[in-house]
Design an enzyme around this catalytic site. Structure first.
Site, PDB file in Angstrom:
ATOM      1  N   HIS A 228      49.970  10.442  -1.803  1.00 19.90           N
ATOM      2  CA  HIS A 228      49.827   9.217  -2.159  1.00 19.90           C
ATOM      3  C   HIS A 228      51.278   8.211  -2.153  1.00 19.90           C
ATOM      4  O   HIS A 228      51.008   7.361  -1.333  1.00 19.90           O
ATOM      5  CB  HIS A 228      49.309   8.663  -3.631  1.00 19.90           C
ATOM      6  CG  HIS A 228      48.928   7.477  -3.764  1.00 19.90           C
ATOM      7  ND1 HIS A 228      47.696   6.933  -3.251  1.00 19.90           N
ATOM      8  CD2 HIS A 228      49.572   6.436  -4.079  1.00 19.90           C
ATOM      9  CE1 HIS A 228      47.956   5.736  -3.428  1.00 19.90           C
ATOM     10  NE2 HIS A 228      48.738   5.123  -4.032  1.00 19.90           N
ATOM     11  N   TYR A 232      52.676   4.310   0.437  1.00 18.02           N
ATOM     12  CA  TYR A 232      53.628   3.245   0.018  1.00 18.02           C
ATOM     13  C   TYR A 232      54.825   3.209   0.857  1.00 18.02           C
ATOM     14  O   TYR A 232      55.428   2.381   1.176  1.00 18.02           O
ATOM     15  CB  TYR A 232      53.689   3.275  -1.280  1.00 18.02           C
ATOM     16  CG  TYR A 232      52.635   2.747  -2.148  1.00 18.02           C
ATOM     17  CD1 TYR A 232      52.211   1.417  -2.139  1.00 18.02           C
ATOM     18  CD2 TYR A 232      51.909   3.637  -2.930  1.00 18.02           C
ATOM     19  CE1 TYR A 232      51.112   0.868  -2.747  1.00 18.02           C
ATOM     20  CE2 TYR A 232      50.430   3.237  -3.568  1.00 18.02           C
ATOM     21  CZ  TYR A 232      50.373   1.658  -3.599  1.00 18.02           C
ATOM     22  OH  TYR A 232      49.318   1.542  -3.851  1.00 18.02           O
ATOM     23  N   HIS A 379      38.434   2.478   4.799  1.00 18.33           N
ATOM     24  CA  HIS A 379      39.345   1.788   3.916  1.00 18.33           C
ATOM     25  C   HIS A 379      40.919   1.811   4.527  1.00 18.33           C
ATOM     26  O   HIS A 379      41.590   0.859   4.988  1.00 18.33           O
ATOM     27  CB  HIS A 379      39.359   2.739   2.639  1.00 18.33           C
ATOM     28  CG  HIS A 379      40.709   2.472   2.009  1.00 18.33           C
ATOM     29  ND1 HIS A 379      40.852   1.470   1.091  1.00 18.33           N
ATOM     30  CD2 HIS A 379      41.759   3.160   1.755  1.00 18.33           C
ATOM     31  CE1 HIS A 379      42.220   1.378   0.907  1.00 18.33           C
ATOM     32  NE2 HIS A 379      42.428   2.800   0.904  1.00 18.33           N
ATOM     33  N   PHE A 380      41.109   3.017   4.959  1.00 16.27           N
ATOM     34  CA  PHE A 380      42.787   3.121   5.471  1.00 16.27           C
ATOM     35  C   PHE A 380      42.951   2.695   6.909  1.00 16.27           C
ATOM     36  O   PHE A 380      44.060   2.326   7.230  1.00 16.27           O
ATOM     37  CB  PHE A 380      43.235   4.479   5.390  1.00 16.27           C
ATOM     38  CG  PHE A 380      42.594   5.759   5.850  1.00 16.27           C
ATOM     39  CD1 PHE A 380      42.713   5.742   7.252  1.00 16.27           C
ATOM     40  CD2 PHE A 380      42.003   6.881   5.312  1.00 16.27           C
ATOM     41  CE1 PHE A 380      42.127   6.780   8.038  1.00 16.27           C
ATOM     42  CE2 PHE A 380      41.473   7.798   5.970  1.00 16.27           C
ATOM     43  CZ  PHE A 380      41.495   7.824   7.301  1.00 16.27           C
ATOM     44  N   HIS A 381      41.673   2.397   7.808  1.00 12.97           N
ATOM     45  CA  HIS A 381      42.056   1.670   8.945  1.00 12.97           C
ATOM     46  C   HIS A 381      42.379   0.207   8.448  1.00 12.97           C
ATOM     47  O   HIS A 381      43.001  -0.523   9.335  1.00 12.97           O
ATOM     48  CB  HIS A 381      41.032   1.571  10.029  1.00 12.97           C
ATOM     49  CG  HIS A 381      41.153   3.139  10.766  1.00 12.97           C
ATOM     50  ND1 HIS A 381      40.359   4.061  10.164  1.00 12.97           N
ATOM     51  CD2 HIS A 381      41.981   3.326  11.597  1.00 12.97           C
ATOM     52  CE1 HIS A 381      40.775   4.986  11.138  1.00 12.97           C
ATOM     53  NE2 HIS A 381      41.474   4.803  12.118  1.00 12.97           N
ATOM     54  N   ARG A 442      33.189  11.709   6.876  1.00 14.40           N
ATOM     55  CA  ARG A 442      34.300  11.616   7.764  1.00 14.40           C
ATOM     56  C   ARG A 442      34.434  12.737   8.459  1.00 14.40           C
ATOM     57  O   ARG A 442      33.962  13.888   8.250  1.00 14.40           O
ATOM     58  CB  ARG A 442      35.486  11.108   7.003  1.00 14.40           C
ATOM     59  CG  ARG A 442      36.085  11.988   6.093  1.00 14.40           C
ATOM     60  CD  ARG A 442      37.074  11.630   5.066  1.00 14.40           C
ATOM     61  NE  ARG A 442      38.221  11.296   5.971  1.00 14.40           N
ATOM     62  CZ  ARG A 442      39.704  11.427   5.433  1.00 14.40           C
ATOM     63  NH1 ARG A 442      39.578  11.388   4.116  1.00 14.40           N
ATOM     64  NH2 ARG A 442      40.708  11.441   6.196  1.00 14.40           N
ATOM     65  N   ARG A 443      35.693  12.949   9.371  1.00  6.70           N
ATOM     66  CA  ARG A 443      36.060  14.279  10.105  1.00  6.70           C
ATOM     67  C   ARG A 443      34.813  15.033  10.521  1.00  6.70           C
ATOM     68  O   ARG A 443      34.947  16.220  10.208  1.00  6.70           O
ATOM     69  CB  ARG A 443      36.850  15.077   8.868  1.00  6.70           C
ATOM     70  CG  ARG A 443      38.052  14.382   8.456  1.00  6.70           C
ATOM     71  CD  ARG A 443      38.671  14.842   7.455  1.00  6.70           C
ATOM     72  NE  ARG A 443      40.221  14.710   7.331  1.00  6.70           N
ATOM     73  CZ  ARG A 443      41.182  15.195   6.703  1.00  6.70           C
ATOM     74  NH1 ARG A 443      40.653  16.303   5.700  1.00  6.70           N
ATOM     75  NH2 ARG A 443      42.432  14.830   6.687  1.00  6.70           N
TER      76      ARG A 443
END
Ligand code: HEM
Ligand SMILES: [Cu+2]
Ligand SMILES: [Cu+2]
Lengths: 590, 295, 56
Positions: A228, A232, A379-381, A442-443
């Site tokens: 996590h 950041y 989300h993370f794209h 995913r994956r």
């Protein structure tokens, strides 16, 4: 008043090299990204399905380890040297950490790419999360370790600069950019303890055959201990750009220096004790620990929400100084023709959307709905794949001329490039989110099943796939434009009137900020305490349950007793039992 | 520190939002009783699932009125029961209006067990047992898939849950069949089938015998958690045998669960004698319960 | 780049600057977050079949 390359010619070389390493990874990663989008949507399949996972491992590692972190070390070096107005203490040291990071990347990349050929036994088809018992060739783990050590030394370099500066300027506030670098690096030192332990104590010896088994929950938890905060680590350089560069490009000034400091301190404190939110659906971890991670995670939203205000206000300040009026009319006064500004602004806009899907991910029980579905890459794209990546690409149009002294090849193509990324990502990530809600995983190389079909309320699976593929193609084209533009720039002729390398003063300056904000020792101590609170008990309970080296006959009971004799496990069990039973009791009462 | 009033306002709004989120989740957790996968189960040795009391006995088991446990092994690259592996279609079959607790573990790497398009979704970690209790209120089919990368065949890891109407759901299995090994054409033979009922209620089983080209059906009342037998008397003379040397027979019990297909039926054959002085020696056609499905 | 101070029409100091535009935008964002959260939690999530319930 001169460009960076004139101020710090030696440092500019290292920074340039780091940028190039980063762009190289981006280019390769994008090529793999294209293969993935077209393969999983069944438009073009040029590889056998098993090979998809080699591609995906390469895409993940190249994008989120190599591309982002090489970029980070480049702009952190820029930030420290510029804001302290002094060069690094010893350029050979700077080159040595750069070398170590490059060597580490090469090791990991060779191990991964060897998976494409049968001529060698070497492979690392473990994705960037490398969850045991999936195993990679030792070279992969060694590569990661070298890379991380490289980043540690980079941090040491920046601390050293600050320390030297402080001796000469004992009464000055730490300049904001340096403050951001230092707090981010403290977070990084703390966070990497998790992944370093996981690799050095378990995965590497295991891949070398020195130990027979590992505890999959333990290595997984140590991974997320780092996993996590690493998000950041990607985001902080982007935030730094939003705080100190975006106001400049909007024609304004940072709204508040003190709040920027508060935000970075909050990230230092809260980024690490939340990793268990990636394990909401893991067996073997008490519900109580998950609940604690959830509340911590929700409070971690605060610094991002504050950032949204400060950054938009700084843009508004710029717009009003440029003559903007009204509640919304000022938006038109922003420099939309400038690719640096537009790229960053669009990146920020997408982050607002990605922030929302992140809030859903954080919500413990609603995680059942989205966990490991296509929603997650959706989300993370938006976050690392756009908020970070697009910000990086956009500021490169400023930085590459600064560190090479060359003229930017084409501002128009740059503008097209950032807009194209935005459009492509809108298609890809929106369709991924929707697909995830239908339960698409995913994956997965070929998410087509014999026994059932995904049920859509609106639209069709075909339409979603088409959007994912279209988005992916636009993104790849956009990357191509970026790489070509940057390559031509690097070979272009000298630009003699580059803007000078300055960071404008904030509206509300550092002297408004309470002194305690600069007390790095204090924040480090609190961060450590919070991590101990959040992790010692879950880790003790995991070791207690499964042993240090895995459950069952293969564990080494000696270590189990050790954990017990610390009395840790007992306390751990009691606490988690308390929170869990509190939840249970409340449930019965209601 | 000088913070603009608007920024203070936003700070308060942001805090309210955060607290609102936490309250919503706590409401789901406490008010609605949505439980998280947790550490309530003991760990398990991933190399010795067969010796485990639960995973040595895969499949559906009744635990109470409308309550069932399903023990599932998720391995590279199937669910057992659940998947169609090695040509055996082996869905998880449960009745409508039931509360089902799914126990899933893995003998190899990390997988997931995810019921497609629903909130039933869990990681499956070797050494740990994932437990989910869900309510099935509608007779329909659900897909299952693995959404955690588990190796080169990951994308093929899928299965099916069939929720059937209550009256079509049974937990019968054929415990054994007593049939003569040989007989003379024209003889009357007796075939006795013993049926186990694993359910917690008595239930009547439709037991059928296919022999030669004929089918016979007996209705059999079996008490809860016990077994009962029924005997078919067949006149081989009435069978259309042509010039066969064996008479093939199959005993099947109507079972809700195709998952126990192997237990749900038993078959064998009776050799046709041409020699007169051979005895009618009857042997037990051994049809011991195999532990659910293919290995 | 367009950061040239000369290109600016005016200079606004900290005390003369009220970010009303920001407040308006962020207010809209707040509403979107709130409504989307409610939609996702109560419609998409709780409206979904098969929910894991506690075992008591
Ligand atoms: C050319 C642009 C890109 C395209 C076409 C693309 C496409 C994709 C696709 C389709 C997946 C999902 C694969 C799956 O789960 O089956 C994926 C995964 C991923 N992408 Fe990208 N992507 C792009 C850029 C980026 C960028 C810029 C980043 C980060 C900086 C990134 C980070 C990741 C990560 C971390 C994963 C997950 C890997 C895993 O599950 O192990 N991608 N990408
Ligand atoms: Cu996280
Ligand atoms: Cu899998």
């Amino acid at each position: 008043m001169s460009a960076y390359i004139d101020q710090f010619p030696e440092e500019a070389k290292v920074i340039r090299s780091a940028f190039y390493a980063s762009f190289f990874a981006l280019a390769l990663g994008a090529a793999f990204g294209l293969i993935q989008t077209l393969h999983r949507t069944d438009f073009v399949r040029i590889i056998p399905a098993e090979m998809y996972y080699t591609v995906l491992t390469a895409h993940g590692v190249l994008m989120v380890v190599t591309f982002t972190i090489f970029f980070l070390v480049a702009i952190f070096t820029w930030a420290v040297t510029t804001s302290l107005d002094r060069g690094v203490e010893d350029i050979r040291f700077t080159w040595s950490w750069y070398g170590l990071m490059t060597l580490g990347t090469a090791f990991a990349a060779i191990a991964i790419l060897a998976g494409f050929t049968d001529r060698t036994e070497i492979s690392a088809d473990v994705l960037f999360t490398f969850y045991a018992p999936l195993q990679a060739h030792p070279m992969f783990y060694v590569g990661l370790v070298l890379f991380v050590i490289g980043t540690w030394l980079a941090g040491a370099d920046w601390f050293r600069s600050w320390w030297a500066w402080k001796q000469e300027n004992p009464d000055k506030r730490i300049p904001l950019p340096t403050f951001m670098v230092l707090t981010t690096m403290i977070m990084w030192y703390l966070a990497t303890l998790g992944v370093a332990t996981s690799i050095i104590a378990f995965l590497l010896p295991w891949s070398l055959g020195l130990i027979d088994t590992v505890n999959p929950t333990l290595t997984r938890t140590l991974f997320w201990f780092w996993g996590h905060p690493v998000v950041y680590f990607w985001l902080m350089p982007a935030y730094m750009m939003w705080y100190i560069m975006l106001p400049k490009f909007s024609g304004g000034r940072l709204f508040s220096d003190p709040l920027a400091r508060v935000v970075f301190v909050l990230f230092l404190l809260l980024s690490t004790p939340v990793g268990i939110h990636h394990q909401y659906l893991d067996p073997g971890i008490a519900e109580g620990f998950k609940f604690i991670a959830m509340t911590n995670t929700m409070f971690l939203l605060l610094p991002s929400l504050l950032t949204a205000f400060t950054v938009v206000a700084s843009m508004e300040h710029g717009a009003r100084q440029r003559g903007g009026e009204g509640y919304f009319g000022w938006l038109g006064a922003l420099p939309w023709r400038d690719p640096v500004f537009t790229g960053m602004a669009l990146a920020g806009l997408m982050f607002a959307a990605g922030g929302f899907s992140g809030m859903i991910n954080a919500g413990m029980n609603i995680n059942y709905l989205v966990h490991n579905s296509l929603w997650v890459p959706g989300h993370f794209h938006l976050t690392v794949g756009t908020a970070v990546a697009l910000t990086f690409m956009a500021v490169s149009y400023y930085f590459i001329p600064q560190v090479t002294g060359r003229r930017l090849a084409s501002k128009q193509i740059a503008l097209v490039q950032v807009v194209m990324w935005f459009v492509g990502m809108t298609f890809m990530s929106n369709a991924m989110h929707r697909g995830g809600l239908l339960g698409m995983p995913r994956r997965t190389a070929e998410p087509e099943y014999a026994g059932f079909q995904f049920e859509t309320a609106i639209g069709t699976v075909g339409e979603l796939n088409a959007q994912i593929a279209l988005g992916g193609v636009l993104l790849t084209l956009s990357t191509l434009l970026f790489i070509v533009n940057m390559s031509i720039t690097a070979l272009n002729d000298r630009d003699d009137d580059l803007p000078s390398n300055t960071i404008p003063e904030p509206l509300s300056g550092p002297n408004e900020a309470p002194l305690v904000l600069d007390n790095l020792k204090l924040w480090t101590a609190i961060a450590v305490v919070l991590v101990i609170f959040a992790y010692s008990l879950p880790l003790a309970s995991i070791v207690e349950r499964g042993g240090l080296f895995g459950p069952g006959g293969d564990a080494f009971p000696m270590f189990l007793e050790l954990a017990d004799s610390f009395g840790f496990a007992l306390v751990g069990e009691t606490l988690s039992a308390m929170v869990s039973s509190l939840l249970e009791t409340l449930r019965t009462v209601v | 520190m000088n913070i603009h009033n608007y920024e203070k306002l936003w700070l308060i709004a942001a805090m309210l939002l955060i607290i609102g989120f936490i309250v919503t989740i706590t409401y789901g957790s406490v008010g609605l009783g949505i439980a998280m996968i947790d550490d309530s189960e003991e760990t398990i040795d991933p190399n010795a699932l067969e010796d485990h009391e639960r995973f040595g006995d895969l499949g559906v088991h009744q635990t109470g009125d409308g309550e069932y446990d399903v023990n599932i092994r998720a391995y590279q690259f199937n669910f057992e029961p659940g998947s169609s592996a090695l040509g055996v279609h082996d869905p998880i079959v449960v009745p409508e209006n039931s509360e089902v607790t799914l126990y899933v573990t893995s003998p190899d790497v990390i997988h997931s067990f995810s019921v497609v398009g629903t909130n039933a979704n869990t990681m499956v970690v070797p050494g740990e047992i994932s437990v989910m209790t869900v309510e099935f209120n509608e007779a329909r089919e659900y897909g299952i898939l693995c959404n955690e990368y588990c190796g080169s065949g990951h994308h093929g890891m899928e299965g099916v849950i069939e929720v059937v109407p209550e009256d079509e759901f049974h937990l019968f299995s054929v415990a054994g069949v007593d049939a003569p090994e040989s007989a003379q054409a024209g003889d009357e033979v007796e075939i006795t089938a013993t049926v186990d009922n694993d359910a917690l209620d008595a239930d009547s089983a439709a037991v059928s015998l296919e022999i030669g080209e004929e089918t016979f059906e007996n209705e059999l009342e079996v008490d809860a958690e016990s077994s009962a037998s029924t005997t078919f008397t067949v006149d081989t003379g009435a069978l259309d045998l042509e010039d066969a040397v064996d008479i093939d027979w199959t005993v099947t019990v109507e079972d809700g669960s195709e998952a126990t297909l192997e237990d749900g039926s038993a078959s064998g054959s009776i050799a046709l004698e041409t020699d007169d002085d051979e005895n009618d020696d009857t042997t037990d056609d051994d049809n011991d319960e195999s532990d659910g499905g293919d290995q | 780049m367009s950061s040239d101070a000369d290109a600016l029409e005016r200079h606004i100091g900290h005390d003369e600057f009220d970010p009303v535009g920001t407040l308006a935008l962020i207010g809209i964002y707040f509403l979107i977050l709130l409504l989307m959260w409610l939609f996702m939690y109560f419609v998409e999530f709780l409206g979904n079949d098969l929910t894991v319930v506690g075992m008591i």
